[in-house]
Enzyme design. Sequence first.
Site: not given
Lengths: 425, 532
Positions: B425, B287
């Site tokens: 994302m 992440d």
Amino acid sequence: MAPKVQFIREDGLYHSFCGLVSVGWLYQKIKDSFFLILGTHTCAHLLQNTLGVMIFARPRFAVSLLEEADLSSSAPSLESQIAEIRAEHKPSVIFLLSSCTPEVMKVEFEGLAHSLSTPELPVLFVPASGLDYTFAQSEDSVLQALIPFCPVAPPEDKRLVFLGSVNDAIAEDFALEAARLGIPVAGFLPAAHFHELPPIGPGTIIAPLQPYLAKTATQLRNERDATIVTTLFPFGPDGTRRFWEDVALAFDIKVDLSEREAAAWQRISEHTALLRGKKIFFASDILMELPLARFLRNAGAEVLECSTPYINRRFHAAELEQLNGIRLVEQANFDRQLRDIAEQQPDLVISNMITSNPLIGRGIVAKWGTEFCFMPVHGWSGVNTLAQMFTRALRRHARLDPLGSDAIWTAGLMPSASGDVIPLR
Amino acid sequence: MRLAYWMYQGTAHHGIGRIANSMRKVHAVYHAPQGDDYVTTIFSMLERSSQFPAMTTSVVSGNDLSTGNIRLPETLRQVEARVNPDLIVVVASCSTTLLQENLEIAAQSANLACDVLVYDANPYRMQEVGAADRLFTDLIKTYATPQPRTPYPSVNILGPASLGFHVKHDLTSLRRMLKALGIVVNVVAPWGASVDDLRRLPAAWLNIAPYRELGARAADYLEAQFGMPALRDAPIGVQPTLRWLDTLVSQLRQAGAITMTLPPLTDFSLDGMSAPSAVPWFARTCDMDSFAGKSAFVFGDATHTVGITKFLADELGMPIAGAGTYLLEEAPWVREQLQGYVAADQFLASEEFQVVEKRIGALRPELVCGTQMERHSARKHDLNCMVIAPPTHIENHLLAYRPMLGFDGADTIADEVYTTCTLGMEKHLIDLFGDAGLEHGGEQETEDRRQKTEDRRQELEASQLVGEGGNTPPASHLTSPVWSTDAETMLKKVPFFVRGRVRGNIERYASERGIAEISAEVMLAAKEEIGA
């Protein structure tokens, strides 16, 4: 003549804001203005903290900061700062406000403002120091400074001028209401722009909208021979009716607004039902206390005490008449008020931003008086908001779980508070 | 004289009030015009005080000045009767300082039973931080009394004060760690301390003084006078907290207070069996790839600027675009601390928020860490901002536990960075296709744009004005190229939340090359060249 209303004057040890705070609304009201305060770090810190004004990214006010080296000169040089303001903000008028430190330094403000003025960009001196002025009072000084720029109206120009800054929507309401009653309007002091100031002369009728403008009213009477309507301020059904009936009468128009008043009371009946018999204590500093207390009394509440920074027998005459019998205090002592509040246990205290939370901490329902300055509570359309302002806190506190008033829920909140001892071991 | 809009620090009398309002049975009395009473509001509003803040204004009016009336003795008597304090600190204000009255004599004439300290906090030489720190140190010099150390290992925590940034939470975080070590807190000061507590300070084995702004000088005095070692580091971030714990244990061992070593790190977690902080693992997750290369600008007081800058760089891997402080007297220390983190020419020491705002506008970092002032500046430039230092807004006084110090603090700061920046994302997806239904309405955008153009125009005029003063910025900042319609259309296809940055980058590209009009071709070339 009515008997002279008695009021008590105490020693003035109450909490309040500096008169400079009115800059917070006046710079917004007069859209082509700039407010320059000749002051210190304290003035800048005051302005940025008190009214939450840090939300304005490009304020049209600033402090010309006196630093240590500047203290010896009683004739500070502001030319370059005026040039900076002129270039960046292009105002039509600059108000030069005094503050405590230059007052002590005996800066000669009249001369200073005069020397900085040009025909295109007048610089007007506004006395506003925290030594002499409190909260909204400095609006009075700003409006006085504007008087010379109101064109002189000929004697045959018999029109109405509203006195006091209200927002554009309220101003519109008052202009429409006047038209409906057949009253010709010359304008508002202050107007939204410097060059839109209304003509004022011997034929002009002045209707005060705000209760903190006694000096301006007096000056208009003395210098322009204008007539100041002695009436209630247009707050609440009672005040609004008297206001319009008296203003109309000044134009030899007789109107009876009793039905209108009754309908307005009817509209707020759920609020007045709640206010009836409630004990209310004013310990605020906004200079709107007299008309607010009068509204509450007429709404059926019991006003235990109404304190206000200052009372003007002439300007407040109509309000004072209606407050006969209520304990009126000028320049209150807050310690004494605290003791009285503890003894009398009011249902609601109108206080200020400094004292409200601590009063609530003592189990009192308290409300910021300051909110009344920033809410549309004028005239017929303001009636509902005005009544709600008083009942909202009462209702909200009644709805909250009484458990919350236990001292356990404020434990540890304030490091200096007694009883909040965090065990050390 | 200069034109001032917003100030980073409060006044000297505000600093005195912060100390008085931190302490039990200490009260500040301002010999000042009523206008100076506003500082009381800052306490009762921002800290939502349930009792009256420990300060009273002894009003000086214009009339008092002309009649020579001094109300101070009467105010002092009223204050003593009302709050029964151990100590009253009297200060003059910016205006009454000039009167050169003898407040000592006035105060003595009140004949109080409690201590009265007439304090000279010259508002023209001192601001909030300096006045608070000096008074705190002087009170310790007055009251701290020689005495034997406690029979158990103990420390003092110096520095947390009323209206300090998240200090109540910091205190909890420090207490949690000390508890895990079995070390007793002797006194916390000024937060919650009485004059008697100040007397007991020398009973502890060590002073913890994590804030450069308040308490460090007091720790110096206690070290010199009573031989008490001091731990002066601020444990901001996981690595600094580990080092802080190591130092604490070894200093206490050296002093002979303890013989133990560090317990297992899980002892420092909230449940006693987990990692003490989630940051080291969090920073390694996929992440956080989208964070790589995101730059930050950090501006605030000394302690938080240094701590946060190092945290962002060392523990989240963010490049530092610039950093600085408004505490000019601390600037050399901050600069030295940040060597290797911030290029010398990207270090900023300024008390003027406009200067900081210009820097932020020029750097366009992905994250601004600053004060309430930078929050506005960042909003103006469409940048993400989190507040890491005073001055604050009521929005920064939240209810939940949000420390800056210790392991718990590292988690708080990382969360704040994560939720402040645009992320992950989803961000790639939106960047790539540019339409996730997040777009503002077209009209609104046009209006925003019009407003921005207007702001920009005014800003340019302003910067040109500044330029005349000799501090001329590079010419490229002065001329803003015009956008052709087709380029404007292309720009609209860029997702709205990065559009501002793309616009800035392309404008800079164009002006650096002397291109007056940005056409579609220019835009394409720019995108190719700078990856805007």
